[in-house]
Scaffold this active site. Structure first.
Site, short mmCIF file in Angstrom:
data_model
loop_
_atom_site.label_atom_id
_atom_site.label_comp_id
_atom_site.label_asym_id
_atom_site.label_seq_id
_atom_site.Cartn_x
_atom_site.Cartn_y
_atom_site.Cartn_z
N CYS A 113 28.66 44.19 46.04
CA CYS A 113 29.08 43.89 44.67
C CYS A 113 28.37 42.63 44.14
O CYS A 113 27.20 42.67 43.83
CB CYS A 113 30.59 43.79 44.60
SG CYS A 113 31.23 43.93 42.90
N HIS A 214 32.36 48.68 47.03
CA HIS A 214 32.99 47.90 48.10
C HIS A 214 33.19 48.78 49.34
O HIS A 214 34.29 49.34 49.54
CB HIS A 214 34.33 47.33 47.62
CG HIS A 214 34.18 46.12 46.77
ND1 HIS A 214 34.18 44.84 47.27
CD2 HIS A 214 33.98 46.01 45.42
CE1 HIS A 214 34.01 43.98 46.28
NE2 HIS A 214 33.88 44.65 45.15
N GLU A 216 33.64 47.90 52.34
CA GLU A 216 34.64 47.33 53.24
C GLU A 216 36.05 47.78 52.88
O GLU A 216 36.98 47.68 53.70
CB GLU A 216 34.55 45.80 53.25
CG GLU A 216 35.27 45.09 52.12
CD GLU A 216 34.62 45.22 50.75
OE1 GLU A 216 35.22 44.76 49.75
OE2 GLU A 216 33.49 45.77 50.66
#
Length: 244
Positions: A113, A214, A216
């Site tokens: 990001c 994202h 993660e």
């Protein structure tokens, strides 16, 4: 290699509260740590500081440039848009230094990001400061602390495609800014349906990849972190061989 790959993760340095304390703290969402450890690496926080990027990068095998606040638009020659967040110059400077050292020392990099946007700006690119002005909707950041659900298409002849394939990829994103002008030595690697660039990469490096989403935040799909840790392990082996 004789150790699990050490993955540096850039972090916030913000006011935070825990227990009886409320003070400045180095912090990062635990999802980044979990993603690195699931991939077999060891996460090492790299919070903003005045100097030490050379030594920090020399000590790790890979780097994650984490998500976070908007970059100072002065970094790419623009005045701030009314919706651009207050700059965090300390973090900007630190992460530009980390990235510069990572490229110089040729260690693998994953930008997430803000991290992808920082990669683009570091290479002379520019950003759209408020994407809803161009798109007419807030699909990439629908509400505070709420991920947008997008589907991206991946360029077949890309490093990213070797990691996630070429079928449409559902992703979770949270950004109101995006790439406008792509920086030198970077190639677009993925787009969403509204043609927003969702990933960039360096074609002449084994692993320098930035994604606007994202990864993660999706524990069911750890492929990007798996690939980063694998590249970091290979890099560590090469470093060790060169010092023998």
């Amino acid at each position: 290699m004789n150790h699990r790959p050490l993955i540096g993760v850039s972090s916030y340095l913000d006011q935070a509260a825990w227990g009886v304390w409320n003070q400045r703290a180095a912090l990062i969402p635990h999802s980044y740590i979990s993603a690195v450890t699931r991939a077999g690496g060891v996460a090492v926080l790299l919070p903003p500081q005045e100097s030490g990027a050379l030594e920090a990068i020399a000590s790790v095998d890979g780097l994650v440039l984490a998500g976070g606040p908007d970059l100072d638009p002065g970094n790419y020659g623009q005045d701030p848009h009314p919706r651009t967040g207050a700059p965090n110059l300390e973090r900007d400077d630190w992460e530009f230094a980390l990235l510069g050292e990572a490229l110089r020392q040729r260690i693998p990099v994953l930008g997430v990001c803000r991290g992808m946007q920082l990669m683009n700006v570091a290479m002379g690119g520019q950003l759209v400061q408020h994407l809803p002005d161009d798109l007419g909707d807030q699909g990439h950041q629908p509400a505070p602390a709420t991920f947008g659900e997008q589907t991206v298409r991946v360029r077949p002849a890309s490093r990213l495609a070797t990691i996630v394939g070429t079928d449409p990829v559902p992703v979770r994103c949270y950004h109101h800014q995006a790439v406008a002008k792509i920086g030198r030595d970077l190639l677009p690697a993925a787009w969403c349906g509204d043609e927003t660039v969702e990933a960039v990469e360096m074609a002449d490096r084994d692993f320098v990849v930035g994604v606007q989403w994202h990864p993660e935040a999706d524990p069911g799909d750890n492929r990007l972190f798996d690939a980063l840790v694998e590249a970091a392990a290979k890099n560590a082996d090469t470093r060790e061989a060169e010092t023998r």
